[in-house]
Design a protein around this motif. Structure first.
Motif, PDB file in Angstrom:
ATOM      1  N   THR A   1       5.084   5.334  -0.354  1.00 25.00           N
ATOM      2  CA  THR A   1       5.328   4.747  -1.679  1.00 25.00           C
ATOM      3  C   THR A   1       5.943   3.364  -1.611  1.00 25.00           C
ATOM      4  O   THR A   1       6.220   2.778  -2.656  1.00 25.00           O
ATOM      5  CB  THR A   1       6.253   5.656  -2.509  1.00 25.00           C
TER       6      THR A   1
ATOM      7  N   GLN B   1       3.745   2.152  -7.365  1.00 24.47           N
ATOM      8  CA  GLN B   1       4.241   3.303  -6.611  1.00 24.47           C
ATOM      9  C   GLN B   1       5.677   3.695  -6.987  1.00 24.47           C
ATOM     10  O   GLN B   1       6.171   4.739  -6.542  1.00 24.47           O
ATOM     11  CB  GLN B   1       4.196   3.004  -5.106  1.00 24.47           C
TER      12      GLN B   1
ATOM     13  N   SER C   1       6.395   7.231  -8.093  1.00 27.47           N
ATOM     14  CA  SER C   1       6.326   8.186  -6.982  1.00 27.47           C
ATOM     15  C   SER C   1       7.587   8.119  -6.135  1.00 27.47           C
ATOM     16  O   SER C   1       8.102   9.152  -5.677  1.00 27.47           O
ATOM     17  CB  SER C   1       5.091   7.893  -6.120  1.00 27.47           C
TER      18      SER C   1
END
Length: 711
Positions: free
Chosen positions: A354, A380, A383
């Motif tokens: 990530t 990202q 996440s």
């Protein structure tokens, strides 16, 4: 503990439906007229009745000529008169059947002898009439939920609307409360209540706190305190707030006077007003702050977490786009008592996809500038935050996103807001930016800290653990507790020190486990008594002028034979005479077994009443200075919590307190009951040390100092 005022009457004062304003006019600068104008400006939902001898209207409200002409449904009267006219107005309100009033005027006890006379007259009038009064010398009351502005606070004149929230502030300083309210309003939150208690001739800060704690619309309570009249009821109010799940933030000032006046005891030197207050607030779960800014920042952060689970643990994960800020935050967390744990290998492995390859996932997490420059890494961030939330290795996420907020505010603020709303883990946001991202956070109810140190300190305050007792230990302590017998109390006068043999007698008659001892008045008698008790023994000088005998070299341990006993007596007599002290005798006492040494003491605090303290005992007392305090009497849970709050258990002879915790707690419970029953207005009863083993709790030395023998 005294009873508080009738809740319904307080409600009529603080949330009125009909208000009278006495001394109101449209003349510029008239405070009553200002109050009436503010009531109209902010849409007070009830009726307003200005009182003026000649005016037809004030601030557009029809006026009445006198208090006697007011309608009977008036809930509260704002007295806008000078100090000399307040008592007379209260008498007229009583005649008119009006139950409550707010008096703004200064010029009372804070203003010399004439002011003190006026305050005494007002106090008598309130007691005689039963009219409940806020003030005098106060800034009044604001209740934003109903638009009630019973105040002349100048900041309201420049404001065009009155924000409301679940925050209530009760303050013994009007100016400080008004400033805090104004600053909260500027931040876009506001208060529900702003209550200034002033000189408190009738309603005190504890009465007012009790009302807002029970108020269904109040979620967070702020208190600025200089002192309270009823410490026990104050403690009960904090306890009630904790039961209701309402945080209480306390800014206490005026830490100066010692609670225990008897400086002859260790307790007198180590226990001061600050430490008793600190212990009370900690024991009852209140959050103590040390500045108005900290008060407001903590309140605003809690306000943003309304409806979410309370903060629990102290593990913080720090995440940002630079290494230096993270290291600084980790240092600040350490100072605040927070943990910044290294993340496990499994969590770091889950984080790796990530974030950029050059990023660090250790904690602090340094995403590097690449993570916000490149869109694929910005995408990202949800996440990354999800991995942290699911890891079970953190209680709070502290974000340090700054520069990127001005470039991609939605990409950065959005995932943080989602994590905050999710509630799995607490979120704290630090940012110096003042753009779109800050508005996004604000609209989501997520407070933004402009100072990282303040953010960390706030987390430290809110995650401070509330000590709870081990149920097994509590049950065992309860099994060990026995009743305290009523002993024959020594006859004492002010400032008298009660000799140790008398303290041992008192404890023995009360049912405590004490070592056998006797008083010798000659070398030969010391030897005979020692032989009768069984060698080895301990010898101690008894003298009202010498209270710290070990420091004076007047305690001898492990006296093993008759010759040593006789020689020790003679040495003690010589040394006592050289010190110019009276020798009442030499106490000959059984030697003690090995165990944990505790200092246990009790005294009467002028605010909180009977107080018990416990700490490291024996020679460690002054070296370690580790004391914990609680209001007496204690139950088993409170006694164990008292022990838990100690930094050390005081164990010079090696027995861990955990092995004898129930025994120590049972002793504290019984001792607290004895202390609560002592009749003197001022005293310190100090046992140092109390020797705790798995099977016994034995007070070895006792000192009773009575500073005020009034009963």
């Amino acid at each position: 503990m005294s009873a508080g005022p009738d809740h319904e009457v307080l409600g009529r004062i603080l949330a009125p439906r009909s208000v009278a304003v006495i001394g109101a006019s449209d003349r510029a600068g008239n405070r009553g007229g200002t109050a009436a104008a503010l009531l109209r400006k902010f849409g007070f939902r009830g009726s307003v009745h200005p009182v003026h001898p000649t005016a037809e209207t004030v601030a557009g409200y029809p006026a009445v000529r006198s208090i006697g002409e007011l309608p009977p449904e008036v809930d509260v009267a704002i007295i806008g008169l000078g100090a000399a006219g307040v008592a007379g107005a209260v008498r007229e309100l009583h005649t008119a059947g009006i139950p409550g009033a707010i008096a703004w005027a200064g010029g009372f006890s804070e203003n010399g002898p004439e002011g003190a006379r006026l305050q005494a007259e007002l106090t008598r009038t309130v007691r005689e009439t039963g009219v409940r009064l806020v003030g005098p010398n106060c800034l009044g009351v604001v209740n934003t939920a109903v638009g009630f502005t019973g105040t002349f606070a100048t900041w309201l004149g420049a404001s065009d609307r009155l924000l409301t929230s679940g925050i209530a502030m009760v303050s013994q300083s009007g100016g400080l409360a008004a400033n805090a309210h104004a600053w909260s309003q500027e931040s876009g939150i506001g208060f529900r209540y702003m209550i200034s208690s002033g000189n408190e001739v009738d309603l005190g800060v504890v009465d007012l706190l009790g009302y807002v704690v029970e108020d269904p619309g109040t979620e967070i309570v702020l208190a600025y305190l200089e002192g309270v009249r009823d410490g026990a009821r104050f403690a009960a109010t904090l306890r009630r707030a904790r039961e209701l799940g309402k945080p209480v933030l306390v800014l206490k000032v005026g830490h100066s006077a010692a609670s225990a006046a008897a400086i002859a005891a260790h307790t007198g030197a180590l226990a001061g007003e600050t430490r008793v207050w600190d212990a009370l607030l900690e024991a009852e779960g209140a959050i103590q702050v040390h500045s108005v800014e900290q008060l407001l920042e903590t309140a605003k952060y809690l306000h943003g977490r309304a409806g979410l689970p309370p903060l629990r643990g102290r593990r913080v994960v720090i995440i940002g786009h630079g290494g230096g800020s993270g290291v600084l935050a980790a240092d600040q967390c350490g100072i605040a008592g927070l943990d910044v744990p290294a993340l496990s290998a499994a969590t770091r492995e889950a984080l790796a996809p990530t974030m950029p390859a050059i990023a660090s996932a250790k904690n602090p997490i340094d995403l590097t500038p690449e993570a916000y420059v490149q869109e694929r890494w910005r995408a990202q961030l949800p996440s990354t935050l999800d991995v942290i939330a699911r890891s079970g290795e953190a209680d709070v996420v502290l974000t340090q996103f700054g520069v990127g907020e001005t470039v991609h505010p939605h990409d950065l603020a959005g995932p943080v807001i989602d994590l905050h709303r999710d509630g799995r883990i607490a979120v704290a946001v630090y940012s110096r930016e003042d753009g779109v991202a800050r508005k996004l956070y604000h609209d989501a109810g997520l407070h933004v800290f402009a100072d990282q140190r303040v953010a960390v300190e706030t987390l430290g305050l809110l995650t401070r653990p509330l000590r709870t007792a081990d149920p097994t230990l509590a049950a065992e302590a309860k099994r060990l507790v026995t009743a305290v017998e009523v002993p024959e109390l020594p006859s004492v006068g002010d400032g008298e020190v009660v000799a140790e043999h008398e303290v041992h007698r008192l404890l023995s008659e009360a049912g405590f486990d004490v070592l056998r001892s006797a008083t010798a008045h000659s070398p030969e008698e010391a030897a005979d008594l020692a032989a009768g008790l069984g060698f080895p023994v301990v010898l101690k000088v008894l003298s009202p002028q010498i209270t710290h005998r070990a420091a004076a070299g007047l305690v001898r341990l492990d006296v093993a034979d008759r010759a040593t006993a006789e020689r020790t007596f003679r040495e003690f007599a010589t040394r006592t005479a050289a010190l110019g002290a009276d020798l009442l005798g030499v106490l000959v006492q059984q030697s003690a077994p090995t165990g944990t040494e505790l200092l246990v003491s009790g005294f009467r605090d002028p605010v909180f009443g009977p107080v018990v303290s416990c700490g490291a005992g024996g020679v460690a007392t002054e070296l370690i200075d580790d004391l914990s305090f609680a209001l007496a009497p204690l139950d088993e849970d409170a006694a164990l919590a008292l022990l838990q709050r100690l930094r050390t258990t005081g164990k010079p002879k090696g027995l861990p307190l955990a092995e004898a915790g129930a025994r120590a707690a049972a002793f504290l419970v019984r001792f607290s009951r004895l202390v609560a029953g002592l009749p003197w207005r001022g005293f310190v009863l100090e046992l140092n040390p109390v020797l705790v083993t798995a099977g016994r709790a034995i007070p070895l030395d006792g000192l009773l100092v009575v500073s005020d023998a009034t009963r």
